[in-house]
Design a protein around this motif. Sequence first.
Motif, PDB file in Angstrom:
ATOM      1  N   UNK A  24       0.826  -1.213   0.000  1.00  0.00           N
ATOM      2  CA  UNK A  24       0.000   0.000   0.000  1.00  0.00           C
ATOM      3  C   UNK A  24       0.856   1.258   0.000  1.00  0.00           C
ATOM      4  N   UNK A  25       1.876   1.287   0.840  1.00  0.00           N
ATOM      5  CA  UNK A  25       2.762   2.450   0.900  1.00  0.00           C
ATOM      6  C   UNK A  25       3.463   2.686  -0.439  1.00  0.00           C
ATOM      7  N   UNK A  26       3.944   1.600  -1.059  1.00  0.00           N
ATOM      8  CA  UNK A  26       4.618   1.737  -2.346  1.00  0.00           C
ATOM      9  C   UNK A  26       3.677   2.307  -3.398  1.00  0.00           C
ATOM     10  N   UNK A  27       2.428   1.835  -3.424  1.00  0.00           N
ATOM     11  CA  UNK A  27       1.460   2.324  -4.402  1.00  0.00           C
ATOM     12  C   UNK A  27       1.164   3.807  -4.188  1.00  0.00           C
ATOM     13  N   UNK A  28       1.008   4.212  -2.934  1.00  0.00           N
ATOM     14  CA  UNK A  28       0.680   5.611  -2.641  1.00  0.00           C
ATOM     15  C   UNK A  28       1.836   6.537  -3.018  1.00  0.00           C
ATOM     16  N   UNK A  29       3.051   6.160  -2.633  1.00  0.00           N
ATOM     17  CA  UNK A  29       4.217   6.995  -2.954  1.00  0.00           C
ATOM     18  C   UNK A  29       4.401   7.092  -4.465  1.00  0.00           C
ATOM     19  N   UNK A  30       4.247   5.978  -5.149  1.00  0.00           N
ATOM     20  CA  UNK A  30       4.385   5.983  -6.605  1.00  0.00           C
ATOM     21  C   UNK A  30       3.330   6.869  -7.255  1.00  0.00           C
ATOM     22  N   UNK A  31       2.094   6.763  -6.773  1.00  0.00           N
ATOM     23  CA  UNK A  31       1.021   7.600  -7.318  1.00  0.00           C
ATOM     24  C   UNK A  31       1.315   9.076  -7.091  1.00  0.00           C
ATOM     25  N   UNK A  32       1.745   9.413  -5.890  1.00  0.00           N
ATOM     26  CA  UNK A  32       2.033  10.809  -5.566  1.00  0.00           C
ATOM     27  C   UNK A  32       3.150  11.356  -6.437  1.00  0.00           C
ATOM     28  N   UNK A 156       8.879 -17.119   2.746  1.00  0.00           N
ATOM     29  CA  UNK A 156       8.290 -18.301   2.110  1.00  0.00           C
ATOM     30  C   UNK A 156       7.653 -17.950   0.767  1.00  0.00           C
ATOM     31  N   UNK A 157       7.258 -16.715   0.650  1.00  0.00           N
ATOM     32  CA  UNK A 157       6.640 -16.248  -0.606  1.00  0.00           C
ATOM     33  C   UNK A 157       7.372 -14.999  -1.090  1.00  0.00           C
ATOM     34  N   UNK A 158       8.695 -15.078  -1.063  1.00  0.00           N
ATOM     35  CA  UNK A 158       9.505 -13.902  -1.391  1.00  0.00           C
ATOM     36  C   UNK A 158       9.248 -13.409  -2.805  1.00  0.00           C
ATOM     37  N   UNK A 159       9.103 -14.344  -3.749  1.00  0.00           N
ATOM     38  CA  UNK A 159       8.862 -13.941  -5.137  1.00  0.00           C
ATOM     39  C   UNK A 159       7.550 -13.202  -5.287  1.00  0.00           C
ATOM     40  N   UNK A 160       6.515 -13.714  -4.615  1.00  0.00           N
ATOM     41  CA  UNK A 160       5.208 -13.045  -4.692  1.00  0.00           C
ATOM     42  C   UNK A 160       5.265 -11.656  -4.050  1.00  0.00           C
ATOM     43  N   UNK A 161       5.971 -11.580  -2.933  1.00  0.00           N
ATOM     44  CA  UNK A 161       6.078 -10.286  -2.265  1.00  0.00           C
ATOM     45  C   UNK A 161       6.793  -9.271  -3.150  1.00  0.00           C
ATOM     46  N   UNK A 162       7.878  -9.719  -3.788  1.00  0.00           N
ATOM     47  CA  UNK A 162       8.618  -8.810  -4.660  1.00  0.00           C
ATOM     48  C   UNK A 162       7.773  -8.404  -5.865  1.00  0.00           C
ATOM     49  N   UNK A 163       7.063  -9.389  -6.439  1.00  0.00           N
ATOM     50  CA  UNK A 163       6.188  -9.074  -7.569  1.00  0.00           C
ATOM     51  C   UNK A 163       5.093  -8.097  -7.190  1.00  0.00           C
ATOM     52  N   UNK A 164       4.553  -8.276  -5.988  1.00  0.00           N
ATOM     53  CA  UNK A 164       3.499  -7.371  -5.524  1.00  0.00           C
ATOM     54  C   UNK A 164       4.015  -5.944  -5.377  1.00  0.00           C
ATOM     55  N   UNK A 165       5.256  -5.805  -4.918  1.00  0.00           N
ATOM     56  CA  UNK A 165       5.830  -4.478  -4.760  1.00  0.00           C
ATOM     57  C   UNK A 165       6.029  -3.799  -6.112  1.00  0.00           C
ATOM     58  N   UNK A 166       6.539  -4.557  -7.086  1.00  0.00           N
ATOM     59  CA  UNK A 166       6.711  -3.980  -8.419  1.00  0.00           C
ATOM     60  C   UNK A 166       5.350  -3.609  -9.024  1.00  0.00           C
ATOM     61  N   UNK A 167       4.368  -4.501  -8.871  1.00  0.00           N
ATOM     62  CA  UNK A 167       3.036  -4.233  -9.403  1.00  0.00           C
ATOM     63  C   UNK A 167       2.415  -3.009  -8.733  1.00  0.00           C
ATOM     64  N   UNK A 168       2.626  -2.878  -7.419  1.00  0.00           N
ATOM     65  CA  UNK A 168       2.080  -1.721  -6.695  1.00  0.00           C
ATOM     66  C   UNK A 168       2.675  -0.422  -7.223  1.00  0.00           C
ATOM     67  N   UNK A 169       3.987  -0.447  -7.509  1.00  0.00           N
ATOM     68  CA  UNK A 169       4.617   0.751  -8.059  1.00  0.00           C
ATOM     69  C   UNK A 169       4.032   1.127  -9.406  1.00  0.00           C
ATOM     70  N   UNK A 173       1.627   4.336 -10.217  1.00  0.00           N
ATOM     71  CA  UNK A 173       1.987   5.318 -11.243  1.00  0.00           C
ATOM     72  C   UNK A 173       0.821   5.553 -12.199  1.00  0.00           C
ATOM     73  N   UNK A 174       0.135   4.478 -12.583  1.00  0.00           N
ATOM     74  CA  UNK A 174      -1.027   4.622 -13.468  1.00  0.00           C
ATOM     75  C   UNK A 174      -2.116   5.436 -12.780  1.00  0.00           C
ATOM     76  N   UNK A 175      -2.397   5.079 -11.530  1.00  0.00           N
ATOM     77  CA  UNK A 175      -3.440   5.792 -10.794  1.00  0.00           C
ATOM     78  C   UNK A 175      -3.091   7.269 -10.627  1.00  0.00           C
ATOM     79  N   UNK A 176      -1.831   7.553 -10.300  1.00  0.00           N
ATOM     80  CA  UNK A 176      -1.416   8.946 -10.134  1.00  0.00           C
ATOM     81  C   UNK A 176      -1.553   9.738 -11.422  1.00  0.00           C
ATOM     82  N   UNK A 177      -1.176   9.122 -12.531  1.00  0.00           N
ATOM     83  CA  UNK A 177      -1.291   9.802 -13.826  1.00  0.00           C
ATOM     84  C   UNK A 177      -2.742  10.123 -14.143  1.00  0.00           C
ATOM     85  N   UNK A 178      -3.622   9.138 -13.979  1.00  0.00           N
ATOM     86  CA  UNK A 178      -5.041   9.340 -14.287  1.00  0.00           C
ATOM     87  C   UNK A 178      -5.680  10.359 -13.347  1.00  0.00           C
TER      88      UNK A 178
END
Length: 513
Positions: A24-32, A156-169, A173-178
């Motif tokens: 959530x934090x990554x998505x908000x910062x990226x949007x801002x 245990x789910x490091x790959x999913x966590x990392x993917x989620x962080x990239x996806x959130x960013x 960014x898309x949400x912030x642009x729109x």
Amino acid sequence: MEEPVSHPASSHPPKLPPVYLLVFLQAVVSAASLVVEIVAGRMLAPYVGMSLYTWTSIIAVVLAGFSAGHWVGGRLAERPSSTGLMATGLGLVGAALTTAAAVFLLRWSAEPIITALTAPIASITVLSMIVFFLPSFFAGIPAPVLARIAVDADRAKAGRALGAMFAAGALGAIAGTLLAGFVFISYLGSIGTLAAVTVTYALCAALLLGLARRKTPVIVPAAIVLVAALAIAGSGLAAENPCKRESNYFCIRVVDISPEVKTPVRLMVLDHLAHGVSARDYPEVMFTLHASMLELIGRTRMEDRPFSAFFIGGGTYSIPRSWGPKPQIDVTVAEIDPAVTEMAEKYFWFDPSVARIFHEDARRALASRPDKYDVVIGDAFTDITVPQHLVTKEFFELVRSRLTDDGVYLMNVIDHADRLQALEAITATLRSVFPEVEIWVQNTGQPLEGRQVFILAAGNSRSKTSRLEGLDPEPYEAGRLTQDTVRRLTTSEHALILTDDYAPIDRLMALQE
């Protein structure tokens, strides 16, 4: 029987924030951060205009800031999680402060930078760097730190966590642009939007500092800086907005240039360009050379007979205001920005009932309707750029298909007399479509020098005269260049045929400086 091995308290890893909170934090910062990038274009427009060069500089500077921030964030990610969270929170404190200060920094630095750097591209780039590099730099710090902590929080789910962080960013960014383009700037304006971003960064910073669970001497200074950032953002909202009206397209300003109180005269400025002048008591006077010549040549070509006219762009609606009330003239205007029309009605004495107005792009307005016109007038040229899709061969072919057999297309071109590369390209492109192309210029009796206003007239036939007298409001004489001169211009090595696929008009215009 073996004794149980006891582990010191320090061997237990600290409790890490849940992955969903980090996402959530990554998505908000990226949007801002993307909101700031979009707002940057609107903020720079009143000082340097909106062009390909403006957006190129902004995007390059913002990406440079993100890159530097990511690098620093990567170094911080190597440290213990509490230290990384603390440093990331402090980074967002910096983001809040520099975002809040951007409004004032731009106002203080714009004039000296533009004065010192006469080349437009240089001043655009330097201003972008001074105002928007640091907000992007600080906003770039959290991503690596939060990604590292997300992986540690759920190994245990490091790959999913990392993917989620990239996806959130990316989603942020898309949400912030729109949100910036469709909501925030439209309803809050650029200054209000930056204030909202400042508050967002401040809240995220406070949350990260709390997650760090460390009491350090920097907490109090960080809190003070956050309060200062919010105060600066508030003072920005209280400060006078340079725009009379901030629309989805322009920063619109109205400047009173009346020579005397009894005769009000006003200037409309769109972004940083003086777009037109109107006087309440003299609707027939254009006050600018290009508008006066467009009106004069168009009216002369029609020889006082009834005719229809289509205007590409409204601005102050100076010519439609002069022609519209005349019963023998049918006026249609395509003005993409409804706010410009509203300002023309409110401050420039234009009566919208005298014209048919389409609030859409002029090319689309022409393409979607089969109506024919006797005069089509294009006034979209600015100092370092022009809408590319309005100077191409395909657009001129569309214009010709909408002209009557004896109709004329008129457009103004601003170019430097010792280069004329933009004029050459546009003239050559018109000549590839129209049988006759004329170039008109003010006749001062002196060799052309400096920036000049040219009027191009294209149609199936030539004008019957090569000299005209007009007012702008002082008397002047307009002359038509000889056909030999026009041919020399269009056979120059710079006489490109501009097409929808290749129309480097920005480059040709930038070479003026």
